[in-house]
Design an enzyme around this catalytic site. Structure first.
Site, mmCIF file in Angstrom:
data_model
loop_
_atom_site.group_PDB
_atom_site.id
_atom_site.type_symbol
_atom_site.label_atom_id
_atom_site.label_comp_id
_atom_site.label_asym_id
_atom_site.label_seq_id
_atom_site.Cartn_x
_atom_site.Cartn_y
_atom_site.Cartn_z
ATOM 1 N N GLU A 33 0.858 -1.191 0.000
ATOM 2 C CA GLU A 33 0.000 0.000 0.000
ATOM 3 C C GLU A 33 0.893 1.239 0.000
ATOM 4 O O GLU A 33 1.797 1.366 0.826
ATOM 5 C CB GLU A 33 -0.923 -0.015 1.212
ATOM 6 C CG GLU A 33 -1.773 1.249 1.376
ATOM 7 C CD GLU A 33 -2.593 1.606 0.149
ATOM 8 O OE1 GLU A 33 -3.409 0.787 -0.289
ATOM 9 O OE2 GLU A 33 -2.387 2.722 -0.404
ATOM 10 N N GLY A 38 -6.947 0.864 3.296
ATOM 11 C CA GLY A 38 -8.395 0.855 3.077
ATOM 12 C C GLY A 38 -8.806 1.552 1.796
ATOM 13 O O GLY A 38 -9.951 1.408 1.358
ATOM 14 N N GLY A 39 -7.909 2.343 1.213
ATOM 15 C CA GLY A 39 -8.172 2.926 -0.107
ATOM 16 C C GLY A 39 -9.279 3.972 -0.112
ATOM 17 O O GLY A 39 -9.542 4.646 0.888
ATOM 18 N N THR A 40 -9.916 4.092 -1.264
ATOM 19 C CA THR A 40 -10.867 5.174 -1.518
ATOM 20 C C THR A 40 -12.066 5.130 -0.580
ATOM 21 O O THR A 40 -12.426 6.138 0.040
ATOM 22 C CB THR A 40 -11.378 5.076 -2.978
ATOM 23 O OG1 THR A 40 -10.263 5.016 -3.848
ATOM 24 C CG2 THR A 40 -12.243 6.268 -3.334
ATOM 25 N N CYS A 41 -12.722 3.985 -0.507
ATOM 26 C CA CYS A 41 -13.987 3.901 0.237
ATOM 27 C C CYS A 41 -13.793 4.398 1.666
ATOM 28 O O CYS A 41 -14.549 5.225 2.162
ATOM 29 C CB CYS A 41 -14.494 2.460 0.227
ATOM 30 S SG CYS A 41 -16.062 2.267 1.069
ATOM 31 N N HIS A 439 -45.722 -4.212 8.599
ATOM 32 C CA HIS A 439 -46.345 -2.884 8.590
ATOM 33 C C HIS A 439 -45.866 -2.089 9.799
ATOM 34 O O HIS A 439 -45.745 -2.648 10.876
ATOM 35 C CB HIS A 439 -47.863 -3.024 8.645
ATOM 36 C CG HIS A 439 -48.549 -1.697 8.793
ATOM 37 N ND1 HIS A 439 -48.677 -0.813 7.745
ATOM 38 C CD2 HIS A 439 -49.084 -1.087 9.890
ATOM 39 C CE1 HIS A 439 -49.295 0.280 8.174
ATOM 40 N NE2 HIS A 439 -49.543 0.136 9.476
#
Ligand SMILES: Cc1cc2nc3c(=O)[nH]c(=O)nc-3n(C[C@H](O)[C@H](O)[C@H](O)COP(=O)(O)OP(=O)(O)OC[C@H]3O[C@@H](n4cnc5c(N)ncnc54)[C@H](O)[C@@H]3O)c2cc1C
Length: 457
Positions: A33, A38-41, A439
């Site tokens: 990395e 964790g990157g973009t998200c 409901h």
């Protein structure tokens, strides 16, 4: 040279679970990395934006207190605390990814930029790593098109905006698609004047026209300015910040703002990977070409997530991991073409989408039925005082299978899964019709709506 059973480049949504899968199978794996885990998200995408959406929604609801029977004083936004909440959410997710990787036996975590040296070697920090299997999960970044004046003005992207700790006086969003619309509503609710500038004739041009129109109405009702048909966008410095030239068909030819966000698409992070050294083929936009099981043209190399152009979401990247892992470890020959398109647009109220749009179904020429129902007729929406939007479901006239749906309105991002799962089951829509739903919910209206299916006009 260090040898591993597998090398994974990037810690986005596919890389970390794949690393854990290899390690769990007793294989040695290196994961590389170059930036935040964790990157973009986690760092500049889903997590921070959805945290901001939630802050903006709470502020919005507080301002509507009188409708719900309470009175608050002046609602004042502390942008630094809004940012701190967002930062904490991202930091905690990123740390979680890093800690899990570092705590995994057989998994070597390397920080640095990875570049192919050959089809089975990668260089990181001057060290050569070798593996029989290499997985590319390098993601994408905000596109910065060569529009006139782009180099003369400061602009924000989804990454740099993460550091903004002030409220723009007038926030201009260039790009009326998913990323741009979320930021537009966030900043409007936080208190900025906001203008969306879109080149096309309508917002989110990939969606059906009625969806685009309803989204536009939701945003305009909150005071977001929208300028479509901005055919020739240009940027220039101005005393107040930035002048965005539009040459729109309607309205003044430029809009003046203090801050500009570019949200005009994504570019894969593939140009600095040394792909040519490994002989890996890309398309003309730089996306790595993969087959239905995500293998590149080079044996032993796979590409997963946004960089393969087969999806642009966290769940598509994670699904890529599942496809690759099941093919490699379970002899389960899953394919990308097995999956059904599904995604959300997380404005408030959100849009949940699955399958084909009505326009796509019409273009396909098949015989289909459709039903549409306004959220204003849904009692749960009425009770919550959130009646904007509608539910639309399209069904194949012969097979009775659901072809696609759009649920724009309260809970739309969750309720869509009722239909999505029936689609995966390849069951007829009548299954949903016969189910007893709880409901009061939005989902309980799906059987009622399906009873209204009529042939396409
Ligand atoms: C503002 C915004 C909001 C979004 N919201 C949503 C949402 O609500 N829901 C959703 O499903 N999707 C959302 N997305 C899309 C989602 O974030 C991406 O689809 C997803 O993160 C892609 O993950 P990935 O696995 O492809 O790679 P990424 O998460 O992009 O990770 C790639 C990683 O590789 C690293 N890397 C790149 N090149 C190298 C190299 N040469 N060497 C080493 N490391 C490298 C990068 O630093 C990065 O950490 C959003 C995107 C944006 C921009």
């Amino acid at each position: 040279m260090k040898h591993f059973d597998a090398i994974i480049i990037g810690t986005g949504q596919a890389g970390p679970p794949l690393a854990a899968r290899f390690a769990g199978a007793g294989k040695s794996v290196a994961i590389v990395e170059r930036d935040k885990f964790g990157g973009t998200c986690v760092n500049t995408g889903c997590t921070p934006t959805k945290t901001l959406v939630a802050s903006a929604r709470a502020i919005h609801v507080a301002r509507r207190g009188a409708e719900f029977g309470f009175v608050v004083g002046d609602v004042r936004v502390d942008i630094k605390r809004v940012k701190a909440r967002k930062d904490a959410a991202s930091a905690s997710s990123s740390k979680g990814v890093e800690d899990r990787l570092r705590g995994t036996e057989n998994c070597t975590v390397i920080q640095g930029h990875a570049r192919f040296q050959s089809s089975n070697t990668v260089v990181v920090n001057d060290e050569v790593l070798q593996a029989d299997k290499i997985f590319i999960n390098v993601g994408a970044r905000a596109s910065v098109p060569e529009m006139p004046g782009i180099h003369d003005v400061p602009f924000l992207t989804n990454s740099s905006i993460m550091d903004l700790d002030l409220l723009p006086e007038h926030f201009i969003v260039i790009g009326g698609s998913y990323v741009g619309l979320e930021f537009a509503q966030i900043y409007r609710r936080l208190g900025s004047e906001v203008t969306i500038v879109e080149m096309g004739p309508r917002l989110i041009g990939r969606e059906d026209e009625d969806v685009s129109q309803a989204v536009r109405e939701i945003l305009e009702a909150e005071g977001v300015n929208i300028r479509v048909n901005a055919k020739c966008i240009s940027l220039a410095r101005h005393d107040c910040g930035v002048a965005v030239g539009l040459t729109c068909e309607e309205g003044p030819p430029e809009v003046l703002g203090t801050h500009v966000l570019l949200a005009v698409g994504r570019t894969p992070n593939t140009s600095d990977l040394g792909l040519d050294q490994a002989g890996i083929a890309t398309d003309h936009r730089g996306y790595i070409i993969v087959d239905d099981q995500l293998q590149t043209n080079v044996p032993g190399i796979w590409a997963l997530g946004d960089c393969n152009g087969r999806g642009a979401f966290t769940h598509t990247s994670y699904n890529d991991y599942e496809i690759v892992a099941d093919n490699l470890f379970n002899a389960d020959h899953r394919r990308v073409s097995d999956r059904i398109q599904a995604y959300g647009l997380f404005i408030d109220p959100p849009l949940g989408r699955c399958g084909m749009t009505e326009a796509e179904i019409r273009r396909s020429g098949r015989r289909a039925l459709a039903a549409k129902y306004p959220m204003s007729q849904v009692s749960r929406a009425y009770e919550k005082c959130e009646t904007q939007g509608f539910i639309k479901v399209c069904v194949d006239a012969e097979t009775k299978q659901i072809l696609g749906a759009a649920i724009l309105g309260v809970g739309g991002d969750e309720v869509i899964h009722v239909l999505l799962d029936v689609m995966y089951a390849k069951a007829p829509y009548t299954v949903t019709q016969r189910a007893m739903h709880i409901h009061p919910t939005v989902a309980e209206y799906l059987p009622i709506i399906l009873a209204k299916l009529e042939p396409f006009a």
